[in-house]
Design an enzyme around this catalytic site. Structure first.
Site, PDB file in Angstrom:
ATOM      1  N   HIS A 337     -16.221 -18.463  -8.186  1.00 60.47           N
ATOM      2  CA  HIS A 337     -15.647 -17.239  -8.742  1.00 60.47           C
ATOM      3  C   HIS A 337     -16.582 -16.670  -9.801  1.00 60.47           C
ATOM      4  O   HIS A 337     -17.304 -17.407 -10.468  1.00 60.47           O
ATOM      5  CB  HIS A 337     -14.264 -17.518  -9.354  1.00 60.47           C
ATOM      6  CG  HIS A 337     -13.494 -16.272  -9.661  1.00 60.47           C
ATOM      7  ND1 HIS A 337     -13.587 -15.619 -10.869  1.00 60.47           N
ATOM      8  CD2 HIS A 337     -12.648 -15.540  -8.890  1.00 60.47           C
ATOM      9  CE1 HIS A 337     -12.810 -14.547 -10.840  1.00 60.47           C
ATOM     10  NE2 HIS A 337     -12.223 -14.473  -9.655  1.00 60.47           N
ATOM     11  N   ASP A 396      -8.193 -17.469  -2.939  1.00 60.39           N
ATOM     12  CA  ASP A 396      -8.250 -17.267  -1.494  1.00 60.39           C
ATOM     13  C   ASP A 396      -8.249 -18.583  -0.723  1.00 60.39           C
ATOM     14  O   ASP A 396      -7.967 -18.600   0.481  1.00 60.39           O
ATOM     15  CB  ASP A 396      -9.514 -16.476  -1.117  1.00 60.39           C
ATOM     16  CG  ASP A 396      -9.470 -15.058  -1.631  1.00 60.39           C
ATOM     17  OD1 ASP A 396      -8.418 -14.413  -1.474  1.00 60.39           O
ATOM     18  OD2 ASP A 396     -10.483 -14.589  -2.183  1.00 60.39           O
TER      19      ASP A 396
END
Length: 484
Positions: A337, A396
């Site tokens: 991320h 996700d």
């Protein structure tokens, strides 16, 4: 074959050849020497060399943190996400016996505080009234030109709602609030109805359209409208509600929300702004990532015989990283991320609910595979790429698995994300309209060459060849090596 058909075929062949020449010209023309980005210190992706985002605005809507500032240094920390200053973990933990978690989150993001009982009751009444889509709109818009990509269908429907609005161009805060709440309420219907339309007209399946029911949460109504019999368990509705809460907002710098700020700054209408943000979210580098994760796990399950064998699973992950397996991108999707370091708080929460749902569905073997891949992938990516920053799983990683367990078709994975993110986009649009009052216009440096104009007779007839197109990137690599 008739003479006319032969002539048409020959014309098509010529046209294909001419278009091929145009493609060569296009590829050669738009290639910029990568060394120039370094020379001019260009913040590609609006991020610096360390991966930190360039400061382009201010917001009170949400805060995303993955570091602690200690003695002037950023020290990696467990990720934290705040909505209007309130930790999202506290929001989720408070929803044990209440079913309107997403609706409360919408209120918080839009109005800056959590609603009391009376405020929530009034807000729900307004939202229930705004949910309705007229039969005319469903027939004339949703059912027309159906296609497999529901995100595109949502864009088309959102833009068409402009024509059904008596005051579409008014960008006063009050009118934009009204438009935003309508879109938050209607987007689930648009997405689910578009999916049913696609299945009916493109797959020749039975068409059924079920209206949402007043008194049900938005998550409950999605499951009600989506499923043939409209049935769902309490846990299924709770998990979908939590997923919506976690996806509702994530700072002003993520691609789709920044799109909201950019388009809003031009002074355009709400429908155009939302359609642009949906287009951004559609991309596989943004909202479409959960589908990539799901496809990757389908591939892993197909090629790994023993899902519990750490060595066998690790060996296949190495193949994925080495571009020898799955889509040959070298990426393990759902890992890493831009902001979070040690953990993504949304992933931590969603993983907990994914486990509960897997227990109810009898899918603990698959859940264990996800856990194993998560435990191996971060270390492998960090070692292979010689990264200093920790690589954690992002939201996700489990969201596609959760949607699959809920019976949500893959065509609706990213649309569910758009439904959830609509209140975040709306809060940022209102913030941009209220505070900025200046069009967003960053700079791009021209690195081409000024040349003299040539008449048609003076222009060279040389054609660009395949070798020219292939030679250009090699030339850039040689120049880069020379500079080193």
């Amino acid at each position: 074959m008739s003479d006319n058909e032969v002539m048409k075929l020959e014309e098509d062949k010529d046209l294909k050849g001419e278009f091929k020449e145009l493609c060569k010209a296009l590829r050669n023309n738009h290639r910029i020497n990568p060394n120039l980005y370094v020379e001019y210190d260009v913040k590609r992706g609006l991020r610096d060399s360390a991966g930190k985002g360039v400061l382009t605005g201010l917001t009170e809507v949400s805060d995303v943190t993955g570091y602690n500032l200690i003695n002037g240094r950023n020290i990696p920390a467990e990720g934290r996400l705040y909505y209007q200053g309130i930790n999202v973990n506290d929001i989720v933990d408070s929803l044990k016996d209440r079913k309107f978690g997403f609706e409360e989150t919408v209120y918080l993001l839009m109005f800056g505080h959590l609603p009391n009982k009376t405020e929530l009751e009034h807000f729900l009444n307004v939202m229930f009234e705004l949910q309705e889509l007229s039969g005319r709109f469903v027939r004339d818009v949703v059912m027309k030109a159906s296609n497999e990509n529901i995100m595109n269908a949502m864009q088309r429907c959102v833009l068409t709602l402009y024509s059904y609005d008596e005051n579409p161009d008014d960008i006063s805060p009050e009118n934009v609030l009204r438009q935003a709440l309508e879109l938050i309420a209607k987007l689930p219907l648009i997405a689910v109805y578009s999916y049913h339309s696609y299945r009916h007209f493109r797959k020749d399946e039975m068409l059924f359209i079920r209206n949402p029911e007043k008194g049900l949460s938005l998550a409950e109504n999605i499951l009600l409208m989506l499923r043939p019999k409209g049935e769902y368990t309490e846990l299924e509705a709770k998990v979908l509600d939590i997923a919506l809460v976690l996806h509702a907002e994530h700072g002003g710098g993520n691609n789709s929300t920044f799109t909201t700020h950019v388009v809003t700054s031009s002074g355009t209408d709400t429908y155009s702004s939302v359609a642009a943000s949906i287009g951004s979210l559609k991309g596989p580098r943004h909202g479409g990532a959960n589908l990539k994760v799901q496809n990757m796990f389908d591939d892993i399950k197909a090629h790994v015989k023993n899902w519990e064998n750490e060595e066998e699973v690790g060996a296949y992950l190495h193949k994925i990283l080495n571009k020898e397996a799955f889509d040959h991108s070298g990426l393990i999707y759902g890992m890493g991320h831009a902001v979070y370091t040690l953990s993504d708080p949304r992933e931590v929460i969603l993983k907990r609910f994914a486990k509960a749902l897997a227990e109810e569905k009898g899918l603990m073997e698959e859940f264990a595979l996800y856990e194993l891949v998560e435990s191996l992938a971060g270390k492998m990516i960090k070692e292979q790429r010689n990264l200093q920053k920790n690589v954690c799983a992002n939201v996700d990683f489990y969201s596609g698995f959760v949607y699959s367990m809920l019976g949500i078709p893959q065509e609706l994975f990213t649309p569910i994300f758009a439904i959830a993110r609509m209140p975040g986009w709306s809060a940022h649009r209102l913030e941009e309209l209220t505070n900025a009052n200046k069009i967003i216009r960053p700079a791009y440096k021209y690195v081409g060459h000024h040349t003299e104009f040539e008449t048609m007779e003076e222009r060279s007839a040389e054609k660009i060849t395949d070798e020219d197109v292939k030679e250009e990137p090699e030339k850039c690599k040689k120049e880069e090596k020379g500079k080193k």
